[in-house]
Design a protein around this motif. Structure first.
Motif, PDB file in Angstrom:
ATOM      1  N   PRO A 274      39.027  33.461  47.055  1.00 15.87           N
ATOM      2  CA  PRO A 274      40.048  34.245  46.344  1.00 15.87           C
ATOM      3  C   PRO A 274      39.476  35.069  45.204  1.00 15.87           C
TER       4      PRO A 274
ATOM      5  N   LYS B  54      38.159  38.230  46.720  1.00 12.65           N
ATOM      6  CA  LYS B  54      39.287  39.096  47.086  1.00 12.65           C
ATOM      7  C   LYS B  54      39.897  39.757  45.857  1.00 12.65           C
ATOM      8  N   LEU B  55      39.943  39.043  44.738  1.00 16.53           N
ATOM      9  CA  LEU B  55      40.495  39.609  43.513  1.00 16.53           C
ATOM     10  C   LEU B  55      39.581  40.714  42.979  1.00 16.53           C
TER      11      LEU B  55
ATOM     12  N   LEU C 152      46.406  35.635  44.057  1.00 12.71           N
ATOM     13  CA  LEU C 152      44.995  35.251  44.074  1.00 12.71           C
ATOM     14  C   LEU C 152      44.637  34.471  42.811  1.00 12.71           C
TER      15      LEU C 152
END
Length: 589
Positions: free
Chosen positions: A514, A517-518, A570
């Motif tokens: 995550p 992804k952030l 996220l």
């Protein structure tokens, strides 16, 4: 069957209007890389991709490669030898390679754009020279002058190809488990013995010689990753003798079937050390870092072609009426592009593609600045950005590129699931990009466990500094504030991780994906704010159509519609820690 059309306007907009890539010509060594030169190169690359690579993509998938167990040779599909010859003869193999050995010495950014076209039109074909580029980089940086003189000219000319021989049946990510052995010989060479698997282009009929770069362990070396050395092992020796490095078979794969993925058996094959003993991993990472950006571009390239096919389908496929009344009353139904759910899928593709292209090209430009800019401070800052962006580009563009391609298939309904349309192949081909050159989980761990820590934590500081500098040039206050919110969310998540990581390494592992992804979402936001700003300023310039510019602005608006909520999810995932992941026993799964 729809044909791939290189999106030259979109590429040029990012290169010359957003990133000002023409300024690379101010760097020593890139003097010829002005806008006119780059445009001419991209025009020729588009012709190669559209007219030579694309027409054999689907037939290559259907035919696949063939292995002869008696001769241990591999035959590529019909048309591939001719296509590869056109690629090599056009000088594409040495686009960014050193002129000292016959390369053109152009910016890596130019190669990245050409790679995108090759990946869109024929990923399997692009894999063969793609691996050669990694070998060229490793030899250029680490090999002796003697090895460079012997092997680089033919690799750069495309007369020979190169491979990366890392993985073994018992060892993938954990290269400390390598069993391949290297025995020193009196003449300074080494006898290499062992088995490597999943070797792209390990055997094929495109070229006369194949140069394998092989990880192996010397006698007495530490039985860990610190005991690995790198060796050059050619298929044919200088005197024409066949080196005992043979293909033991082909992998039966989900996709990229026209790319020969081989089991390679080295049976006392003669090889030469590259770099220093026990520093093979360092040398190999030169190949892998270059390859990871290229793999990210694969996700982008496949998604671009899938988008082109699904968009054309949506404009022509008649099905039902618009929810607000007939848009084409002269027809029995409206084209499916009138339906909100289809538009949702098309818009998702557009927003991803154009934002990801800007991310990849921006990273490529920083790679060039890190190597060639005359100011050391600029080189260091650019290198920081490349270091932190490499796992992001690799993981995010392949994850979201695969999802984007899946959206293309979904928007076409049953047609997308058939071989009558090429999208199902693109989806199969793209799945591997999330796995090879380090799985995307490994990329996340590289980002969180290494890149955030090295150089005293300087990389994320550089990242935030540059993101805010880019936002300072954005006039749209709403876009600017939304990006600042993303940056603040990312910063809070990093602070939470820093406060909890020391007590438990598994918390870092749980947060890694995550967090990547952030980072990706935040970077994408700054790219979209920047592109929308340029498009708004140039709206009446006449360089591109008004619809082209309006499409950029509206795509940015759509991105920011959900970006804040995605970032909050996220952040919540990161701060949830590890408990719901790690509190199962193995038996409870």
């Amino acid at each position: 069957m729809p044909q791939y059309i290189a999106p030259l306007n979109d590429m040029s907009f990012v290169l010359f209007d957003v990133l000002k890539a023409q300024d690379l010509s101010l760097c020593p060594g890139f003097e010829d890389a002005n806008e006119e030169m780059i445009r001419a190169i991209l025009d020729e690359a588009a012709k190669l991709s559209e007219n030579i690579l694309d027409p054999i993509n689907q037939s290559g998938d259907i035919e696949g490669c063939h292995y002869d167990p008696e001769t241990k040779l591999v035959t590529t599909p019909k048309g591939f030898k001719e296509a590869y010859r056109a690629f090599a003869d056009g000088g594409w193999s040495g686009l960014s390679a050193s002129p000292e050995y016959g390369g053109q010495g152009l910016p890596s950014l130019v190669k990245i754009v050409v790679d995108e076209m090759a990946c869109s039109s024929n990923l399997s074909m692009g894999m063969y020279p793609g691996l050669s580029h990694g070998a060229i980089d490793a030899l250029t940086m680490h090999a002796s002058d003697e090895l460079k003189d012997k092997y680089l000219p033919n690799l750069i000319a495309g007369e020979w190809t190169g491979t990366m021989c890392l993985t073994e049946p018992q060892c993938g990510t954990d290269l400390g488990l390598v069993r391949t052995k290297a025995e020193p010989q009196d003449d300074g060479s080494y006898n290499i013995t062992g088995t490597k698997i999943w070797i792209t282009g390990g055997e094929q009929d495109l070229v006369e010689n194949i140069v394998h770069l092989v990880l192996a362990k010397l006698p007495g070396a530490p039985d860990t990753s610190k005991g690995i050395s790198l060796f050059l092992v050619p298929k044919f020796l200088e005197d024409g003798t066949r080196n005992p490095a043979f293909c033991g078979g082909l992998e039966h794969k989900m996709g990229i079937k026209a790319s020969a993925t081989c089991v390679m058996n080295f049976e006392n094959a003669k090889g030469w050390l590259i770099g220093k003993e026990n520093e093979g991993l360092k040398c190999m990472f030169t190949m892998m870092n270059s390859a990871r950006i290229m793999v990210g571009v694969q996700g982008l390239g496949l998604a671009e072609k899938a988008y082109q096919i699904s968009l054309g389908f949506a404009k022509e496929r008649l099905q039902s009426r618009s929810l607000t009344g007939a848009k084409h009353p002269e027809e029995k139904a409206d084209p499916i592009i009138v339906h909100p759910d289809v538009r949702r899928m098309l818009t998702q593709q557009k927003v991803f593609l154009e934002g990801a292209r800007c991310m990849a090209y921006w990273t490529g430009m920083n790679l060039d600045l890190s190597e060639k800019h005359p100011d050391q401070a600029v080189r260091e800052e650019a290198d920081d950005l490349v270091q932190i962006m490499t796992p992001i580009v690799k993981a995010y563009l392949t994850d979201e590129g695969y999802f984007s391609t899946d959206q293309a298939l979904q928007s076409m309904g049953g047609a997308g699931f058939t071989q009558d349309w090429e999208v199902e192949q693109l989806l199969r081909d793209g799945r591997i990009a999330r796995i090879y050159e380090g799985t995307n989980g490994i990329q996340s761990l590289d980002l969180v466990g290494r890149k955030l820590m090295i150089k005293g934590g300087r990389l994320p500081k550089t990242y935030f500094k540059v993101m805010h500098e880019m936002l300072a040039k954005v006039d749209n206050e709403q876009h600017k504030e939304q990006c600042k919110t993303l940056l603040n969310t990312l910063q809070k998540s990093l602070m939470w991780l820093a406060g909890n990581a020391m007590q438990d390494a598994e918390i870092v592992g749980a947060a890694a994906t995550p967090m990547l992804k952030l980072f990706s979402l935040t970077t994408m936001g700054v790219m979209w704010a920047t592109m929308a700003n340029v498009a708004t300023a140039d709206l009446t310039s006449g360089k591109y159509s008004e619809d082209f510019y309006q499409g950029k602005v509206k795509a940015a608006d759509h991105f920011f519609r959900t970006a804040k909520s995605q970032a909050e999810l996220l952040q919540a995932d990161i701060e949830a820690g590890k408990e719901t992941l790690m509190n199962f026993t193995a038996e409870q799964f």
